[in-house]
Design a protein around this motif. Structure first.
Motif, PDB file in Angstrom:
ATOM      1  N   GLU A 121       0.821  -1.215   0.000  1.00 56.48           N
ATOM      2  CA  GLU A 121       0.000   0.000   0.000  1.00 56.48           C
ATOM      3  C   GLU A 121       0.857   1.267   0.000  1.00 56.48           C
ATOM      4  N   ALA A 122       1.939   1.238   0.763  1.00 60.78           N
ATOM      5  CA  ALA A 122       2.849   2.402   0.803  1.00 60.78           C
ATOM      6  C   ALA A 122       3.443   2.645  -0.576  1.00 60.78           C
ATOM      7  N   CYS A 123       3.813   1.560  -1.217  1.00 55.96           N
ATOM      8  CA  CYS A 123       4.425   1.673  -2.539  1.00 55.96           C
ATOM      9  C   CYS A 123       3.413   2.209  -3.556  1.00 55.96           C
ATOM     10  N   GLN A 124       2.141   1.762  -3.404  1.00 55.86           N
ATOM     11  CA  GLN A 124       1.103   2.257  -4.313  1.00 55.86           C
ATOM     12  C   GLN A 124       0.903   3.763  -4.156  1.00 55.86           C
ATOM     13  N   LEU A 125       0.989   4.220  -2.908  1.00 57.37           N
ATOM     14  CA  LEU A 125       0.870   5.665  -2.683  1.00 57.37           C
ATOM     15  C   LEU A 125       2.014   6.412  -3.356  1.00 57.37           C
ATOM     16  N   ASP A 126       3.226   5.855  -3.260  1.00 59.83           N
ATOM     17  CA  ASP A 126       4.378   6.466  -3.922  1.00 59.83           C
ATOM     18  C   ASP A 126       4.131   6.585  -5.425  1.00 59.83           C
ATOM     19  N   MET A 127       3.650   5.486  -5.999  1.00 60.83           N
ATOM     20  CA  MET A 127       3.468   5.488  -7.450  1.00 60.83           C
ATOM     21  C   MET A 127       2.345   6.426  -7.870  1.00 60.83           C
ATOM     22  N   GLU A 128       1.334   6.535  -7.030  1.00 62.45           N
ATOM     23  CA  GLU A 128       0.258   7.482  -7.358  1.00 62.45           C
ATOM     24  C   GLU A 128       0.758   8.920  -7.289  1.00 62.45           C
ATOM     25  N   ALA A 129       1.603   9.164  -6.315  1.00 64.20           N
ATOM     26  CA  ALA A 129       2.205  10.503  -6.225  1.00 64.20           C
ATOM     27  C   ALA A 129       3.049  10.770  -7.475  1.00 64.20           C
ATOM     28  N   ASP A 178     -12.306   1.241 -15.238  1.00 65.41           N
ATOM     29  CA  ASP A 178     -11.106   0.555 -14.812  1.00 65.41           C
ATOM     30  C   ASP A 178     -10.185   1.556 -14.129  1.00 65.41           C
ATOM     31  N   ASP A 179     -10.439   1.760 -12.857  1.00 65.04           N
ATOM     32  CA  ASP A 179      -9.703   2.801 -12.149  1.00 65.04           C
ATOM     33  C   ASP A 179      -8.633   2.256 -11.220  1.00 65.04           C
ATOM     34  N   LYS A 180      -8.491   0.938 -11.208  1.00 62.77           N
ATOM     35  CA  LYS A 180      -7.434   0.341 -10.389  1.00 62.77           C
ATOM     36  C   LYS A 180      -6.126   0.411 -11.157  1.00 62.77           C
ATOM     37  N   PRO A 181      -5.008   0.492 -10.415  1.00 64.69           N
ATOM     38  CA  PRO A 181      -3.742   0.479 -11.133  1.00 64.69           C
ATOM     39  C   PRO A 181      -3.646  -0.781 -11.996  1.00 64.69           C
ATOM     40  N   TYR A 230     -14.068  24.714  -7.878  1.00 61.95           N
ATOM     41  CA  TYR A 230     -14.817  23.691  -7.142  1.00 61.95           C
ATOM     42  C   TYR A 230     -13.862  22.832  -6.334  1.00 61.95           C
ATOM     43  N   THR A 231     -14.345  22.346  -5.213  1.00 64.18           N
ATOM     44  CA  THR A 231     -13.578  21.324  -4.496  1.00 64.18           C
ATOM     45  C   THR A 231     -13.839  19.994  -5.188  1.00 64.18           C
ATOM     46  N   GLU A 232     -13.026  18.984  -4.866  1.00 61.26           N
ATOM     47  CA  GLU A 232     -13.244  17.643  -5.460  1.00 61.26           C
ATOM     48  C   GLU A 232     -14.625  17.115  -5.102  1.00 61.26           C
ATOM     49  N   ALA A 233     -15.036  17.323  -3.854  1.00 61.12           N
ATOM     50  CA  ALA A 233     -16.348  16.830  -3.406  1.00 61.12           C
ATOM     51  C   ALA A 233     -17.466  17.474  -4.220  1.00 61.12           C
ATOM     52  N   GLU A 234     -17.332  18.778  -4.513  1.00 57.35           N
ATOM     53  CA  GLU A 234     -18.345  19.470  -5.314  1.00 57.35           C
ATOM     54  C   GLU A 234     -18.356  18.946  -6.756  1.00 57.35           C
ATOM     55  N   GLU A 258     -13.147   7.617  -0.365  1.00 58.35           N
ATOM     56  CA  GLU A 258     -12.329   7.083   0.729  1.00 58.35           C
ATOM     57  C   GLU A 258     -11.063   6.398   0.215  1.00 58.35           C
ATOM     58  N   LYS A 259     -11.083   6.001  -1.023  1.00 58.19           N
ATOM     59  CA  LYS A 259      -9.929   5.265  -1.548  1.00 58.19           C
ATOM     60  C   LYS A 259      -8.895   6.174  -2.182  1.00 58.19           C
ATOM     61  N   GLY A 260      -9.217   7.436  -2.350  1.00 58.44           N
ATOM     62  CA  GLY A 260      -8.216   8.327  -2.930  1.00 58.44           C
ATOM     63  C   GLY A 260      -8.857   9.518  -3.604  1.00 58.44           C
ATOM     64  N   ARG A 261      -8.017  10.385  -4.081  1.00 58.36           N
ATOM     65  CA  ARG A 261      -8.496  11.621  -4.690  1.00 58.36           C
ATOM     66  C   ARG A 261      -9.142  11.358  -6.042  1.00 58.36           C
ATOM     67  N   LEU A 262     -10.052  12.237  -6.419  1.00 59.77           N
ATOM     68  CA  LEU A 262     -10.687  12.153  -7.741  1.00 59.77           C
ATOM     69  C   LEU A 262      -9.627  12.229  -8.841  1.00 59.77           C
ATOM     70  N   PHE A 263      -8.668  13.121  -8.620  1.00 59.85           N
ATOM     71  CA  PHE A 263      -7.606  13.297  -9.610  1.00 59.85           C
ATOM     72  C   PHE A 263      -6.851  11.984  -9.842  1.00 59.85           C
ATOM     73  N   THR A 264      -6.498  11.313  -8.740  1.00 56.65           N
ATOM     74  CA  THR A 264      -5.775  10.040  -8.838  1.00 56.65           C
ATOM     75  C   THR A 264      -6.624   8.989  -9.561  1.00 56.65           C
ATOM     76  N   TRP A 265      -7.912   8.988  -9.212  1.00 59.57           N
ATOM     77  CA  TRP A 265      -8.839   8.045  -9.843  1.00 59.57           C
ATOM     78  C   TRP A 265      -8.862   8.255 -11.361  1.00 59.57           C
ATOM     79  N   MET A 266      -8.944   9.515 -11.754  1.00 55.96           N
ATOM     80  CA  MET A 266      -8.979   9.825 -13.192  1.00 55.96           C
ATOM     81  C   MET A 266      -7.655   9.490 -13.867  1.00 55.96           C
ATOM     82  N   LEU A 267      -6.560   9.736 -13.163  1.00 56.18           N
ATOM     83  CA  LEU A 267      -5.242   9.423 -13.731  1.00 56.18           C
ATOM     84  C   LEU A 267      -5.087   7.921 -13.958  1.00 56.18           C
TER      85      LEU A 267
END
Lengths: 292, 183
Positions: free
Chosen positions: A43-51, A91-94, B7-11, B70-79
């Motif tokens: 999980e820590a590594c996934q956070l790194d990669m997302e960053a 498909d939003d999972k890595p 807008y905020t992400e929530a909005e 809860e699993k992460g930011r909208l931006f990350t989800w879109m990326l």
């Protein structure tokens, strides 16, 4: 398992970056389930990669051709007009390298796969079964036909066998009679002395009174005539029956029983069916019983 | 573009779920360049990238219900959607190894861009973050993460033994982690 060593092996980083082999991924999933510290490391590594992904995206951000925006809006307006509630799976999972098949939109591929395989297998089995039924039905008809034919043939064979057995028993009996030391063989030769090729042989057993004849060589008689065998007993001719010519002449033909002490046997040509007394002028062959 | 509102992400999420096309337009205008950047990292062909980007935004619009804050930011989800869609496209095109990685080694993090994603993040600062990763480390991460390369392919491209790919990957990501911590 040495957990710290496993964590530092690089498997986790390879997995998160997406290059781990399928084997490694299986191992890692097992390790994650068993060791919380492995799961935490992943999980820590996934956070790194997302960053990293965010940084790269931001640093790489590039203006989009203007028409893309209008294209997208046209499509979503169409979506709205037809009021289709989309069920697209996002498909939003890595993405990892072991996911060899690109995910198909709206199709939860992995959850469906097993029953799909099951259904496909069932259909295949059913079709195979149906095909075999047809094949076996055809074979059954074929074999049924063959069976009936074989039964017929067998019946024929049995009948023939009975004939052969009868013939064989006859031959056996004849042979036994001939082999019997008390049976005497009488060779009958030409009487006229002009046809030395004429010859017939009689086998006679005085005890059983049986008489058999085989024709070595006699001319074929006319249709209304038949040869007749005579035994000469006490100087008088005794009828021993007529016999057939043609194919049968080569076999042993059973004649009438001869009782009494025959001294001689002779063959005359008579009218068909035989005569009560021999026509002596038509005597073809004759022979004396040896030792008498 | 040019919306005065922020807008905020929530909005944004609430607006998208309400099928608000104005919100969607705002989302597009602010995030499309970044998502485009990710797609181009994977497939460096403009026309294909545009098509992929269109697919990405349609997925966002149609699947916003699936987003879990809860699993992460909208931006990350879109990326992640952008990266996954692009990698799938890359694989479906069955590029040869040479074709798909041809842009990796001369990859320079100096694109000028209109950054509207997060005004508090300094673009040049980000470029500097990336530059603190040495080139080898960046390349090994990007081969896996953006080019979908297997370990065998990475070993081949970098001309290193297969057995050392994992440890190199670990070292590269540890280095990345250290840089991120210093931010």
């Amino acid at each position: 398992m040495d957990v710290q060593r496993y964590i530092s092996s690089g498997i986790i980083e390879s997995y998160v970056a997406g290059s781990a082999s399928e084997q490694d991924v299986k191992e890692l999933y097992a390790a994650m389930a068993q060791f919380p510290e492995v799961k935490a490391a992943v999980e820590a590594c996934q956070l790194d990669m997302e960053a990293y992904l965010e940084i790269v995206a931001t640093a790489h951000a590039k203006p989009v051709p203007a028409d893309v925006r209008s294209r997208i809006f046209r499509i979503i307006e169409d979506d709205g007009n037809s009021s289709i509630e989309s069920v697209d799976a996002v498909d939003d999972k890595p993405r990892y390298i072991y996911d060899e098949t690109p995910e198909t939109e709206g199709t939860p591929v992995r959850t469906l796969r097993y029953w799909q395989i099951g259904t496909a297998a069932a259909i295949v089995l059913f079709l195979a079964s149906a095909a075999f039924n047809v094949i076996y039905l055809n074979r059954y008809e074929e074999y049924k036909g063959k069976y009936v034919a074989l039964l017929e043939e067998n019946r024929g064979v049995v009948a023939q066998n009975e004939i052969y057995q009868a013939k064989f028993q006859e031959s056996e009996r004849t042979l036994a009679m001939i082999k019997n030391p008390t049976t005497r063989m009488v060779k009958m030769g030409d009487v006229s002395k002009q046809h030395p090729e004429r010859l017939a042989t009689v086998f006679w057993n005085e005890t059983s009174q049986e008489v058999m004849i085989t024709i070595n060589n006699l001319p074929e008689p006319q249709a209304d005539q038949q040869y007749q065998l005579w035994a000469i007993i006490d100087g008088k001719p005794v009828d021993a029956g007529v016999f057939e010519m043609g194919e049968l002449s080569k076999t042993l033909q059973k004649m009438k029983a001869v009782s009494g002490e025959a001294k001689m046997f002779a063959v005359t040509l008579e009218k068909k069916g035989g005569s009560p007394t021999p026509t002596l002028t038509q005597m073809f062959v004759a022979g004396k019983v040896a030792g008498s | 573009m040019g919306s005065a509102l922020t807008y905020t992400e929530a909005e944004l999420v609430a607006g998208l779920r309400a099928r608000d096309q104005q919100i969607f337009g705002y989302l597009y205008d602010h995030y499309a360049p970044a998502l485009h950047g990710v797609v181009l990292k994977v497939i460096n062909e403009e026309t294909i990238a545009s098509d992929i980007l269109q697919e990405v935004f349609l997925k966002i619009w149609r699947s916003i219900e699936k987003y879990d804050a809860e699993k992460g930011r909208l931006f990350t989800w879109m990326l992640n959607i952008a990266r996954n869609t692009a990698i799938d496209a890359l694989r479906s095109k069955a590029y040869k190894l040479d074709q798909k990685i041809q842009d990796i080694s001369n990859d320079v993090y100096s694109h000028t861009s209109q950054l509207t994603v997060n005004p508090s993040v300094d673009h040049l600062g980000l470029v500097k973050v990336l530059e603190r990763l040495n080139k080898e480390q960046r390349v090994i991460i990007d081969l896996a993460y953006f080019k979908g390369c297997t370990q065998e392919e990475i070993a081949k491209v970098l001309d290193i033994p297969l057995g050392t790919v994992k440890t190199r990957m670990r070292n590269a990501i540890i280095q990345l982690r250290n840089i991120l911590k210093q931010q």
